[in-house]
Design an enzyme around this catalytic site. Structure first.
Site, PDB file in Angstrom:
ATOM      1  N   CYS A  37      -5.839  10.643   5.185  1.00 31.01           N
ATOM      2  CA  CYS A  37      -6.615   9.394   5.261  1.00 31.01           C
ATOM      3  C   CYS A  37      -7.516   9.331   6.497  1.00 31.01           C
ATOM      4  CB  CYS A  37      -5.678   8.184   5.241  1.00 31.01           C
ATOM      5  SG  CYS A  37      -4.723   8.088   3.728  1.00 31.01           S
ATOM      6  N   HIS A  40      -9.778   2.084   7.999  1.00 30.51           N
ATOM      7  CA  HIS A  40      -9.259   2.728   6.791  1.00 30.51           C
ATOM      8  C   HIS A  40      -8.605   1.649   5.926  1.00 30.51           C
ATOM      9  CE1 HIS A  40      -7.102   5.178   4.057  1.00 30.51           C
ATOM     10  NE2 HIS A  40      -5.927   4.994   4.622  1.00 30.51           N
ATOM     11  N   ASN A  96      -6.349   2.421  -1.922  1.00 29.80           N
ATOM     12  CA  ASN A  96      -6.457   3.432  -0.871  1.00 29.80           C
ATOM     13  C   ASN A  96      -7.000   4.724  -1.485  1.00 29.80           C
ATOM     14  OD1 ASN A  96      -6.093   5.313   1.137  1.00 29.80           O
ATOM     15  ND2 ASN A  96      -3.983   4.724   1.613  1.00 29.80           N
TER      16      ASN A  96
HETATM   17  O1  UT7 Z   1      -3.274   5.521   4.408  1.00 32.75           O
HETATM   18  C1  UT7 Z   1      -2.044   5.725   4.974  1.00 32.75           C
HETATM   19  C2  UT7 Z   1      -1.130   5.743   3.824  1.00 32.75           C
HETATM   20  N1  UT7 Z   1      -0.324   4.660   3.506  1.00 32.75           N
HETATM   21  C3  UT7 Z   1      -0.220   3.464   4.090  1.00 32.75           C
HETATM   22  O2  UT7 Z   1      -0.847   3.082   5.019  1.00 32.75           O
HETATM   23  C4  UT7 Z   1       0.864   2.584   3.555  1.00 32.75           C
HETATM   24  C5  UT7 Z   1       1.651   1.936   4.629  1.00 32.75           C
HETATM   25  N2  UT7 Z   1       2.756   1.161   4.120  1.00 32.75           N
HETATM   26  C6  UT7 Z   1       2.569   0.060   3.351  1.00 32.75           C
HETATM   27  O3  UT7 Z   1       1.463  -0.299   3.035  1.00 32.75           O
HETATM   28  C7  UT7 Z   1       3.786  -0.738   2.938  1.00 32.75           C
HETATM   29  O4  UT7 Z   1       4.915  -0.266   3.645  1.00 32.75           O
HETATM   30  C8  UT7 Z   1       4.046  -0.704   1.414  1.00 32.75           C
HETATM   31  C9  UT7 Z   1       2.991  -1.471   0.686  1.00 32.75           C
HETATM   32  C10 UT7 Z   1       4.101   0.734   0.934  1.00 32.75           C
HETATM   33  C11 UT7 Z   1       5.392  -1.348   1.112  1.00 32.75           C
HETATM   34  O5  UT7 Z   1       5.421  -2.678   1.613  1.00 32.75           O
HETATM   35  P1  UT7 Z   1       6.698  -3.198   2.394  1.00 32.75           P
HETATM   36  O6  UT7 Z   1       6.452  -4.588   2.749  1.00 32.75           O
HETATM   37  O7  UT7 Z   1       6.972  -2.210   3.509  1.00 32.75           O
HETATM   38  O8  UT7 Z   1       7.784  -3.162   1.282  1.00 32.75           O
HETATM   39  P2  UT7 Z   1       9.148  -2.331   1.215  1.00 32.75           P
HETATM   40  O9  UT7 Z   1       8.880  -0.878   1.077  1.00 32.75           O
HETATM   41  O10 UT7 Z   1      10.045  -2.782   2.325  1.00 32.75           O
HETATM   42  O11 UT7 Z   1       9.731  -2.895  -0.127  1.00 32.75           O
HETATM   43  C12 UT7 Z   1      10.117  -4.277  -0.254  1.00 32.75           C
HETATM   44  C13 UT7 Z   1      10.675  -4.462  -1.644  1.00 32.75           C
HETATM   45  C14 UT7 Z   1      11.712  -3.418  -2.024  1.00 32.75           C
HETATM   46  O12 UT7 Z   1      12.685  -4.050  -2.822  1.00 32.75           O
HETATM   47  P3  UT7 Z   1      14.101  -4.478  -2.198  1.00 32.75           P
HETATM   48  O13 UT7 Z   1      14.719  -3.222  -1.662  1.00 32.75           O
HETATM   49  O14 UT7 Z   1      13.784  -5.465  -1.119  1.00 32.75           O
HETATM   50  O15 UT7 Z   1      14.823  -5.070  -3.355  1.00 32.75           O
HETATM   51  C15 UT7 Z   1      10.940  -2.442  -2.857  1.00 32.75           C
HETATM   52  O16 UT7 Z   1      11.764  -1.754  -3.774  1.00 32.75           O
HETATM   53  O17 UT7 Z   1       9.604  -4.318  -2.596  1.00 32.75           O
HETATM   54  C16 UT7 Z   1       9.972  -3.359  -3.572  1.00 32.75           C
HETATM   55  N3  UT7 Z   1       8.781  -2.691  -4.039  1.00 32.75           N
HETATM   56  C17 UT7 Z   1       8.056  -3.160  -5.064  1.00 32.75           C
HETATM   57  N4  UT7 Z   1       8.177  -4.237  -5.840  1.00 32.75           N
HETATM   58  C18 UT7 Z   1       7.272  -4.424  -6.795  1.00 32.75           C
HETATM   59  C19 UT7 Z   1       8.213  -1.556  -3.576  1.00 32.75           C
HETATM   60  N5  UT7 Z   1       7.116  -1.263  -4.293  1.00 32.75           N
HETATM   61  C20 UT7 Z   1       6.997  -2.238  -5.222  1.00 32.75           C
HETATM   62  C21 UT7 Z   1       6.078  -2.496  -6.240  1.00 32.75           C
HETATM   63  N6  UT7 Z   1       6.248  -3.596  -7.003  1.00 32.75           N
HETATM   64  N7  UT7 Z   1       5.017  -1.684  -6.472  1.00 32.75           N
END
Ligand code: UT7
Length: 324
Positions: free
Chosen positions: A114, A251, A281
């Site tokens: 990225c 980004h 992204n």
């Molecule tokens: O370009 C560089 C590359 N990537 C990035 O910059 C991404 C950086 N990270 C992020 O943007 C965020 O960490 C994410 C968007 C990937 C995830 O957001 P988060 O607030 O960190 O969520 P999380 O991973 O802590 O997940 C929270 C909950 C989980 O459920 P439980 O365990 O609380 O029951 C996940 O299983 O959300 C769930 N979850 C989803 N729910 C619905 C994860 N993905 C999804 C989804 N739809 N697509």
């Protein structure tokens, strides 16, 4: 008299097929509400079967060249930032060079995920300043849809396909502060975080392309830190402050990362370019896609101070400061 690299044209291309959050909710356990709230993404574009990264790159590059008023004869450097090359080798940039009818200078790919566009822009700027190139095409192009695990809701909702490009020209300046062009760039990497965001395949490991694997929270934390501190460092080195900054083009990975970076730089929301909702992204392509959107909205005015900043797998990170 100094040579500076000036952005003379910007171009973008998004494949015609659109995949909405609602579309995704039919195949995986997710909702439009979750994706919008947690990421700011509404839809992503998906390359057609047979459409290659070089096709996306060429479409964006042609538009950038047209906007810059340059022809294939003028261009003497092609740098393509991509994580999804057409083939393992040769560099997809060489195919782009051939398709565009460019016959002089170097053509190569840069792999910094990225951060790829900022790495490529830095390399082109350095070559221009050294007199090794006079007119560079710097492109970010990606087809992430082919390296996503479409059953992993933690990653597949985040990415999309697309390309953006800029034309950089060597121009001489008299060293006056408000002269146009790239002022400074800064790159970094911290390979200790290799496993935090990677693809679980490759020619030397599985022999297949593999799929994106990510520890989202870890990436999030480092993205906010690196993306903001790099811009602060560049401003400080020039004796500038965040109040001098007219625009930030970050980004486009997650609106919450973008907002936190904006807060740390004390920037009002209007100064931060956000195009993420439309294309998700697209890795190395997000910064030129966002710049293209800003151009379409006629936001950038001559003399404006613009910061670009990114962070990606590796980890890699980079930022640039330029005068429009
Ligand atoms: O370009 C560089 C590359 N990537 C990035 O910059 C991404 C950086 N990270 C992020 O943007 C965020 O960490 C994410 C968007 C990937 C995830 O957001 P988060 O607030 O960190 O969520 P999380 O991973 O802590 O997940 C929270 C909950 C989980 O459920 P439980 O365990 O609380 O029951 C996940 O299983 O959300 C769930 N979850 C989803 N729910 C619905 C994860 N993905 C999804 C989804 N739809 N697509």
């Amino acid at each position: 008299m100094k040579t500076r690299s000036v952005i003379r044209g910007v171009g973008a291309y998004l494949p015609s097929k659109v995949l909405s959050n609602d579309d995704l909710s039919k195949t995986i356990d997710t909702t439009d509400e979750w994706i919008k709230q947690r990421t700011g993404i509404a839809r992503r574009h998906i390359a057609a079967p047979g459409e290659l990264t070089s096709d996306l790159a060429c479409a964006a590059a042609r538009r950038a060249m047209q906007n810059a008023g340059v022809t294939a004869e003028d261009v003497d450097l092609v740098i393509l930032a991509t994580t999804t090359p057409d083939n393992t080798f040769p560099a997809t940039a060489t195919r782009v060079q051939a398709k565009l009818g460019i016959r002089s200078g170097a053509a190569f790919d840069i792999q910094a995920v990225c951060t790829g566009f900022v790495y490529a822009l830095t390399q082109a700027d350095n070559m221009i300043r050294l007199g090794q190139a006079t007119c560079a095409l710097v492109i970010g192009a990606e087809i992430y849809s082919r390296i996503l695990d479409w059953e992993d809701r933690g990653t597949c909702v985040l990415f999309g396909d697309g390309a953006g490009a800029v034309v950089l020209r060597a121009e001489t300046t008299n060293g006056v502060e408000r002269d146009r062009g790239i002022i400074s760039t800064k790159l970094g990497a911290d390979g200790r975080f290799y496993d935090s965001l990677y693809v679980d395949g490759g020619p030397a490991t599985t022999g297949t392309a593999g799929y994106v694997r990510m520890q989202g929270k870890e990436v999030f934390k480092h993205a906010v830190e690196h993306m903001s501190s790099l811009v602060l460092g560049l401003l400080k080195a020039e004796g500038l402050t965040t109040s001098d900054l007219d625009w930030l083009v970050p980004h486009q990975a997650n609106i919450r990362i973008i907002n936190k970076v904006g807060e740390r730089l004390d920037l009002s929301d209007e100064k931060v370019i956000v195009s993420l909702e439309e294309h998700a992204n697209t890795s190395a392509a997000t910064i030129p896609l966002a710049m293209n959107q800003a151009m379409e909205r006629q936001l950038f005015k001559p003399g404006d101070l613009i910061g670009l900043t990114a962070m990606g797998g590796g980890f890699t990170f980079g930022a640039a400061l330029l005068r429009w």
